[in-house]
Design an enzyme around this catalytic site. Structure first.
Site, PDB file in Angstrom:
ATOM      1  N   GLU A   1      -5.601 -10.434 -18.077  1.00  0.00           N
ATOM      2  CA  GLU A   1      -4.726  -9.350 -17.603  1.00  0.00           C
ATOM      3  C   GLU A   1      -3.550  -9.169 -18.551  1.00  0.00           C
ATOM      4  O   GLU A   1      -3.113  -8.050 -18.847  1.00  0.00           O
ATOM      5  CB  GLU A   1      -4.215  -9.667 -16.193  1.00  0.00           C
ATOM      6  CG  GLU A   1      -5.302  -9.668 -15.131  1.00  0.00           C
ATOM      7  CD  GLU A   1      -4.750  -9.901 -13.733  1.00  0.00           C
ATOM      8  OE1 GLU A   1      -3.653  -9.427 -13.434  1.00  0.00           O
ATOM      9  OE2 GLU A   1      -5.434 -10.567 -12.930  1.00  0.00           O
TER      10      GLU A   1
ATOM     11  N   LEU B   1      -7.330   3.320  -2.144  1.00  0.00           N
ATOM     12  CA  LEU B   1      -6.939   2.005  -2.668  1.00  0.00           C
ATOM     13  C   LEU B   1      -7.911   1.501  -3.741  1.00  0.00           C
ATOM     14  O   LEU B   1      -9.119   1.463  -3.517  1.00  0.00           O
ATOM     15  CB  LEU B   1      -6.899   0.997  -1.507  1.00  0.00           C
ATOM     16  CG  LEU B   1      -6.450  -0.419  -1.866  1.00  0.00           C
ATOM     17  CD1 LEU B   1      -4.980  -0.455  -2.226  1.00  0.00           C
ATOM     18  CD2 LEU B   1      -6.746  -1.381  -0.725  1.00  0.00           C
ATOM     19  N   ASP B   2      -7.352   1.102  -4.885  1.00  0.00           N
ATOM     20  CA  ASP B   2      -8.124   0.499  -5.976  1.00  0.00           C
ATOM     21  C   ASP B   2      -9.230   1.400  -6.504  1.00  0.00           C
ATOM     22  O   ASP B   2     -10.287   0.914  -6.930  1.00  0.00           O
ATOM     23  CB  ASP B   2      -8.679  -0.875  -5.555  1.00  0.00           C
ATOM     24  CG  ASP B   2      -7.570  -1.860  -5.239  1.00  0.00           C
ATOM     25  OD1 ASP B   2      -6.483  -1.739  -5.838  1.00  0.00           O
ATOM     26  OD2 ASP B   2      -7.764  -2.729  -4.376  1.00  0.00           O
TER      27      ASP B   2
ATOM     28  N   HIS C   1      -5.862  -4.509 -11.202  1.00  0.00           N
ATOM     29  CA  HIS C   1      -6.529  -5.113 -10.054  1.00  0.00           C
ATOM     30  C   HIS C   1      -7.421  -6.242 -10.564  1.00  0.00           C
ATOM     31  O   HIS C   1      -8.156  -6.049 -11.542  1.00  0.00           O
ATOM     32  CB  HIS C   1      -7.364  -4.054  -9.321  1.00  0.00           C
ATOM     33  CG  HIS C   1      -8.056  -4.593  -8.120  1.00  0.00           C
ATOM     34  ND1 HIS C   1      -7.396  -4.886  -6.949  1.00  0.00           N
ATOM     35  CD2 HIS C   1      -9.353  -4.940  -7.915  1.00  0.00           C
ATOM     36  CE1 HIS C   1      -8.262  -5.377  -6.072  1.00  0.00           C
ATOM     37  NE2 HIS C   1      -9.451  -5.417  -6.638  1.00  0.00           N
TER      38      HIS C   1
ATOM     39  N   ILE D   1       0.871  -1.174   0.000  1.00  0.00           N
ATOM     40  CA  ILE D   1       0.000   0.000   0.000  1.00  0.00           C
ATOM     41  C   ILE D   1       0.906   1.221   0.000  1.00  0.00           C
ATOM     42  O   ILE D   1       1.841   1.315   0.805  1.00  0.00           O
ATOM     43  CB  ILE D   1      -0.947  -0.011   1.215  1.00  0.00           C
ATOM     44  CG1 ILE D   1      -1.935  -1.166   1.037  1.00  0.00           C
ATOM     45  CG2 ILE D   1      -1.666   1.325   1.343  1.00  0.00           C
ATOM     46  CD1 ILE D   1      -2.928  -1.308   2.162  1.00  0.00           C
TER      47      ILE D   1
HETATM   48  C1  GRF Z   1      -2.439 -10.130 -10.645  1.00  0.00           C
HETATM   49  O1  GRF Z   1      -3.613 -10.890 -10.489  1.00  0.00           O
HETATM   50  C2  GRF Z   1      -2.769  -8.681 -10.499  1.00  0.00           C
HETATM   51  O2  GRF Z   1      -4.034  -8.346 -10.949  1.00  0.00           O
HETATM   52  C3  GRF Z   1      -2.689  -8.493  -9.017  1.00  0.00           C
HETATM   53  O3  GRF Z   1      -1.640  -9.319  -8.583  1.00  0.00           O
HETATM   54  C4  GRF Z   1      -1.445 -10.370  -9.533  1.00  0.00           C
HETATM   55  C5  GRF Z   1      -0.017 -10.272  -9.986  1.00  0.00           C
HETATM   56  O4  GRF Z   1       0.371 -11.329 -10.785  1.00  0.00           O
HETATM   57  N1  GRF Z   1      -2.529  -7.099  -8.688  1.00  0.00           N
HETATM   58  P1  GRF Z   1       1.779 -11.263 -11.529  1.00  0.00           P
HETATM   59  O5  GRF Z   1       2.838 -11.009 -10.477  1.00  0.00           O
HETATM   60  O6  GRF Z   1       1.713 -10.165 -12.546  1.00  0.00           O
HETATM   61  O7  GRF Z   1       1.945 -12.616 -12.154  1.00  0.00           O
END
Ligand code: GRF
Length: 196
Positions: free
Chosen positions: A182, A152-153, A117, A100
């Site tokens: 992601e 946060l977020d 996130h 944080i």
């Molecule tokens: C991901 O799920 C991201 O959304 C979250 O932490 C995880 C990190 O994964 N904040 P990585 O280290 O990028 O593999």
């Protein structure tokens, strides 16, 4: 050349996706930007080992700043800012950076600090997002790339991806499904940040 600094704490798979996209899509030529450094608050972060093992990315500097060695969150963040600012970054990318951040840190990088996130924000800020989505009976889950603000977020949403929650899902299964998305939206959002 503009510069990106990526902060990680663990696996670094999002960092790897961004580094690979930058390379394959020739961000240096097309967008005038390069990943200058990856910094971890954990010396054993697997993402650092991966990056150091890739000769194609040897130009990217790696650095470790252990938060456990600082007396306060403020002291760590001040030291981290110094390490980051050596690279004069145009964008600081949080990629699984499990700290944080202090308001002073966030203010220093206002408008050039983004995070991913693993939920469809504004739903499920904080931790254990996948289990909480399953427990709530959500039919869809996902991930959000957003600007980082002091809360946060929160912060402006830059990109989202949606995946279904399937019968029999565990948090791990759902997390894996979200993570594949992601790896698509985070590089795309970073590239979009630099598009004219
Ligand atoms: C991901 O799920 C991201 O959304 C979250 O932490 C995880 C990190 O994964 N904040 P990585 O280290 O990028 O593999």
């Amino acid at each position: 050349m503009k510069k990106i600094v990526i902060l990680i704490s663990g696996a670094g798979s999002n960092m790897a996706a961004i580094v690979q996209a930058a390379h394959q899509q020739r961000w240096d030529q097309r967008l005038g930007v390069q990943v200058a450094a990856v910094i971890s608050n954990k010396p054993g972060a697997a993402g650092l080992d991966w990056l150091r093992s890739q000769s194609a990315y040897s130009a990217i500097q790696t650095d470790v700043l252990e938060h456990a060695q600082f007396e306060s969150r403020e002291a760590f963040d001040q030291a981290l800012m110094k390490r980051i600012d050596v690279h004069a970054p145009d964008l600081v990318v949080l990629a699984g950076f499990m700290r944080i951040l202090t308001p002073g840190f966030v203010a220093h990088y206002a408008g050039r600090l983004i995070n991913i996130h693993p939920s469809l924000l504004p739903a499920f800020t904080g931790l254990n997002t996948h289990q909480r989505a399953i427990d709530a009976g959500c039919q869809f889950a996902g991930a959000t790339v957003h600007q980082v603000t002091a809360e946060l977020d929160h912060g402006q949403i830059l990109a989202q991806a949606v995946v279904p929650v399937l019968p029999g899902d565990t948090a791990d299964k759902l997390a894996a499904r979200v993570l594949t998305q992601e790896h698509l939206i985070y590089p795309a959002a970073v590239a979009a940040f630099f598009k004219p």
